[in-house]
Scaffold this motif. Structure first.
Motif, short mmCIF file in Angstrom:
data_model
loop_
_atom_site.label_atom_id
_atom_site.label_comp_id
_atom_site.label_asym_id
_atom_site.label_seq_id
_atom_site.Cartn_x
_atom_site.Cartn_y
_atom_site.Cartn_z
N GLY A 42 47.33 43.33 58.73
CA GLY A 42 48.39 43.16 57.73
C GLY A 42 47.79 42.84 56.37
N ILE A 43 48.40 43.37 55.30
CA ILE A 43 47.85 43.19 53.94
C ILE A 43 48.93 42.58 53.04
N LEU A 44 48.48 41.66 52.23
CA LEU A 44 49.33 40.92 51.31
C LEU A 44 48.74 41.06 49.91
N PHE A 45 49.51 41.57 48.94
CA PHE A 45 49.03 41.80 47.58
C PHE A 45 49.65 40.80 46.61
N PHE A 46 48.84 40.31 45.66
CA PHE A 46 49.31 39.34 44.68
C PHE A 46 49.07 39.85 43.25
N ASP A 47 49.22 41.14 43.03
CA ASP A 47 49.14 41.72 41.68
C ASP A 47 50.56 41.78 41.12
N THR A 48 51.19 40.62 40.98
CA THR A 48 52.62 40.54 40.71
C THR A 48 52.94 39.72 39.47
N TYR A 49 54.22 39.72 39.13
CA TYR A 49 54.69 39.04 37.91
C TYR A 49 54.33 37.56 37.91
N PHE A 50 54.55 36.88 39.02
CA PHE A 50 54.31 35.45 39.06
C PHE A 50 52.90 35.07 39.50
N ASN A 51 52.20 35.97 40.18
CA ASN A 51 50.93 35.55 40.78
C ASN A 51 49.70 36.31 40.31
N GLY A 52 49.87 37.28 39.41
CA GLY A 52 48.71 37.80 38.71
C GLY A 52 48.29 36.78 37.65
N PHE A 53 47.04 36.82 37.25
CA PHE A 53 46.52 35.88 36.26
C PHE A 53 46.18 36.63 34.98
N THR A 54 46.78 36.22 33.86
CA THR A 54 46.65 36.93 32.59
C THR A 54 45.31 36.64 31.93
N ILE A 55 44.25 37.23 32.44
CA ILE A 55 42.92 36.93 31.93
C ILE A 55 42.76 37.36 30.48
N GLU A 56 43.42 38.44 30.08
CA GLU A 56 43.26 38.95 28.72
C GLU A 56 43.66 37.89 27.68
N LYS A 57 44.74 37.19 27.91
CA LYS A 57 45.21 36.20 26.94
C LYS A 57 44.47 34.87 27.08
N TRP A 58 44.12 34.52 28.31
CA TRP A 58 43.31 33.32 28.48
C TRP A 58 41.95 33.47 27.80
N ALA A 59 41.38 34.67 27.89
CA ALA A 59 40.08 34.91 27.26
C ALA A 59 40.18 34.93 25.74
N LYS A 60 41.27 35.46 25.21
CA LYS A 60 41.42 35.59 23.76
C LYS A 60 41.77 34.26 23.09
N TYR A 61 42.69 33.51 23.68
CA TYR A 61 43.28 32.36 22.98
C TYR A 61 42.73 31.01 23.42
N THR A 62 41.99 30.93 24.53
CA THR A 62 41.57 29.62 25.04
C THR A 62 40.05 29.55 25.20
N ASN A 63 39.58 28.33 25.48
CA ASN A 63 38.16 28.07 25.69
C ASN A 63 37.74 28.13 27.15
N VAL A 64 38.63 28.60 28.01
CA VAL A 64 38.30 28.70 29.43
C VAL A 64 37.23 29.76 29.64
N LYS A 65 36.25 29.43 30.48
CA LYS A 65 35.17 30.38 30.77
C LYS A 65 35.44 31.05 32.11
N THR A 66 34.65 30.75 33.11
CA THR A 66 34.81 31.39 34.42
C THR A 66 36.11 30.96 35.09
N VAL A 67 36.84 31.94 35.61
CA VAL A 67 38.07 31.68 36.34
C VAL A 67 37.81 31.85 37.83
N SER A 68 38.33 30.94 38.62
CA SER A 68 38.15 31.00 40.08
C SER A 68 39.50 30.98 40.77
N LEU A 69 39.50 31.44 42.01
CA LEU A 69 40.70 31.43 42.83
C LEU A 69 40.47 30.54 44.04
#
Length: 613
Positions: A42-69
């Motif tokens: 069985g496969i479960l996908f989280f590329d969704t509205y609430f559970n995808g992570f907006t890396i493009e904006k976090w990278a542009k606007y914040t000081n966050v470096k490596t992101v982990s799950l």
């Protein structure tokens, strides 16, 4: 630092499962528990509205470096990390790593893995594949590496204006209390305060107030006056309470609590050059929760463009498109966050009662607006909330906003726009709406001093009396009956398509100058086609959501009066339009001053900042 929680659908907020995850046949979600059961393969996908992570904006606007799950797993699964982005008509997928997670069945174990990607476009996301006969996923979160010196203190004051919406206010205050204000385990504990302007004086102030919930009884001066009163109260205490941001939020929305968490963490990590950042929440439909009404907007001189309107957020392509940044001029005040420094004694909203206060304040102050998937509210669609009195404010406030920001139409162009809108209401027999449009323009021409001298509450009561009143059909004097087949047929009506039909309709004001052909029809209050009214004597304008309506009659004499008033208004425009535009451009700032608002709201010189329980 935890940045974003993995969410599951809930009957408390949203039940649209594909907005949270997508699953195959061998995956089962139990609504009574925060977990998903996964069988082998069985496969479960989280590329969704609430559970995808907006890396493009976090990278542009914040000081966050490596992101982990971090994920909580039971059993034996394969975790796949990905980055996805929309490029033209294609969706590009970059596989960033696969990891095996093993835990004994009956034991829930945490696993953490970093995302490593050359590109930061699009979103980070993941999938889970079951490898054992039985396994389970029980949530998790995205976290980011950030230096402690780069984490900024954030405290948000929530500014709510309400008028006779006790049920909504009580529900939302309870949610805020339970999740954040009175929950010492919450990240947001001590980082939120709520300021409510009760324009109707109907809230139980002692029962609802607390150390972090402050309620003031305010004049009924519309949303503009209610939100401004909240800003004034926040401004009085923001230094001693260390308030850094203000969240202007509607009273009748359903909010995803995680939106507040994501807003706060994002602001905590923002880069120095983005201290003036605004964060907007998208509006999703309350009746169809997966459909987006607006995510930011462009004013365009009054021809409002709702960005990303109508997206189905169950679809991956829509979610990826939703993350693309476009030019925005403002975010509506159903959910809009900005630095508290924006609000000063010289920089308050305009007293325009309703419609356009958020537009004008955004045009005046907003430079950078960030919108992200998962920061949203659900709101009743505007077409489900018909109010005739709004026609007074539509053109009046558009003229004011444009004059303040050097966007005014030429006199000739505005005259054409006015004629279009007045004629449209006349063709639908809605003569009261046509007159309200014209009165709004007439009052704009009176200039800044006229608006300063108005009692907003008294003026609004007068305007409400001039419009149509929605009533249950059995209470209408005309003794009309609702018929769904007739209403449904009118909803399906289409505009005249043949050239000669369009010419006849135009020359005869939609058949007004021709004999009656049909005695009665039932049309929707919003989105009605002129063809459904053509040469009909009596119209029941029906609001299907409220099950109420109002009756309009074909009335050549009322039409003549509208023509005469419009002709007289043309002469006023010729004489006064340019001067009124200059007046607002040069003197409109008087209406943004605390000294004006204190008089307008009839505030005592030293009123307590809050009303405590």
């Amino acid at each position: 630092m935890k940045l974003q929680n993995i969410l599951f659908p809930s009957t408390d907020t949203c039940t649209e499962e594909p907005m949270y995850f997508r699953r195959g046949d061998k995956v089962f979600y139990n609504w009574s528990s925060d977990g998903v059961e996964i069988q082998k393969d069985g496969i479960l996908f989280f590329d969704t509205y609430f559970n995808g992570f907006t890396i493009e904006k976090w990278a542009k606007y914040t000081n966050v470096k490596t992101v982990s799950l971090t994920v909580r797993i039971e059993g034996h699964v394969r975790l796949t990390l990905m980055r996805k982005e929309k490029k033209g008509n294609q969706i590009l997928t970059d596989f960033l790593g696969e990891y095996i997670c093993k835990a004994n069945y009956g034991e829930i174990k945490e696993f953490t893995f970093p995302f490593h990607s050359v590109s930061t476009n699009g979103i980070y996301c993941f999938s889970i594949t079951g490898l054992s006969e039985q396994s389970g996923f029980y949530g998790g979160f995205y976290s980011g590496d950030i230096a402690e010196k780069d984490i900024q203190p954030v405290k948000i004051a929530i500014d709510i204006c309400t008028y006779k919406r006790e049920r909504f206010i009580e529900k939302n205050l309870k949610l805020l209390n339970d999740r954040f204000l009175e929950n010492p385990d919450s990240f947001l504990h001590g980082k939120l305060e709520v300021f409510v302007s009760d324009n109707a004086h109907t809230l139980d102030v002692p029962a609802l107030s607390s150390e972090n919930i402050h309620i003031v009884q305010n004049k009924n001066v519309g949303g503009a006056g209610g939100f401004t009163r909240g800003m004034i109260e926040i401004n009085r205490v923001k230094q001693q309470r260390h308030i850094t941001h203000i969240l202007v939020m509607d009273d009748d929305i359903t909010i995803e609590p995680e939106s507040l968490f994501r807003t706060c963490t994002f602001l905590s990590c923002r880069k120095a050059q983005y201290q003036d950042l605004f964060i907007g929440g998208a509006m999703l439909r309350l009746d169809t929760q997966c459909i987006q009404t607006e995510a930011g907007a462009v004013w365009n001189g009054g021809e409002l463009i709702s960005l990303k309107h109508g997206l189905d957020l169950r679809e991956l392509d829509a979610c990826l498109y939703n993350e693309l940044e476009e030019k925005t001029q403002f975010n509506a005040w159903w959910y809009c966050v900005f630095p508290s420094e924006v609000v000063t004694d010289q920089n308050l909203p305009m007293p325009i009662f309703i419609r356009g206060d958020d537009v004008e304040y955004g045009l005046r102050n907003m430079k950078n607006l960030v919108l992200m998937n998962g920061i949203c509210v659900w709101h009743e669609p505007f077409e489900n909330k018909y109010s005739s009195f709004l026609y007074y404010y539509i053109l009046r406030n558009r003229l004011i906003d444009n004059a303040l920001h050097d966007m005014s139409l030429s006199k000739k162009a505005f005259r054409h726009l006015l004629q279009q809108q007045v004629y449209n209401e006349m063709r639908l027999y809605r003569y009261k709406n046509a007159n309200l449009l014209m009165q709004g323009v007439e009052d704009f021409l009176r200039g800044v001093n006229w608006l300063m001298e108005q009692d907003g509450e008294a003026l609004h009561k007068e305007i409400m009396q001039l419009g149509y009143k929605l009533q249950y059909t059995e209470d209408l004097k005309e003794n009309v009956q609702f018929s769904f087949p007739i209403y449904e047929a009118a909803c399906k009506a289409v505009p005249a398509t043949k050239f000669y039909q369009r010419i006849i309709n135009k020359l005869t004001m939609n058949g007004l100058r021709l004999p009656v052909k049909r005695q009665f029809n039932i049309v929707p209050t919003d989105g009605v086609q002129q063809s459904a009214v053509y040469r009909t004597q009596t119209i029941l304008n029906y609001d299907y959501t409220s099950r109420k309506g109002f009756v309009t009659e074909r009335d050549p004499e009322a039409a003549k009066q509208c023509f005469r008033r419009l002709k007289a208004l043309y002469h006023q425009l010729d004489k006064l339009y340019d001067a009124a535009v200059r007046d607002y451009a040069e003197n409109g700032k008087k209406l943004m001053q605390l000294s004006f608002w204190e008089q307008y709201l009839e505030l005592p010189e030293k009123e307590p900042a809050t009303v405590e329980a």
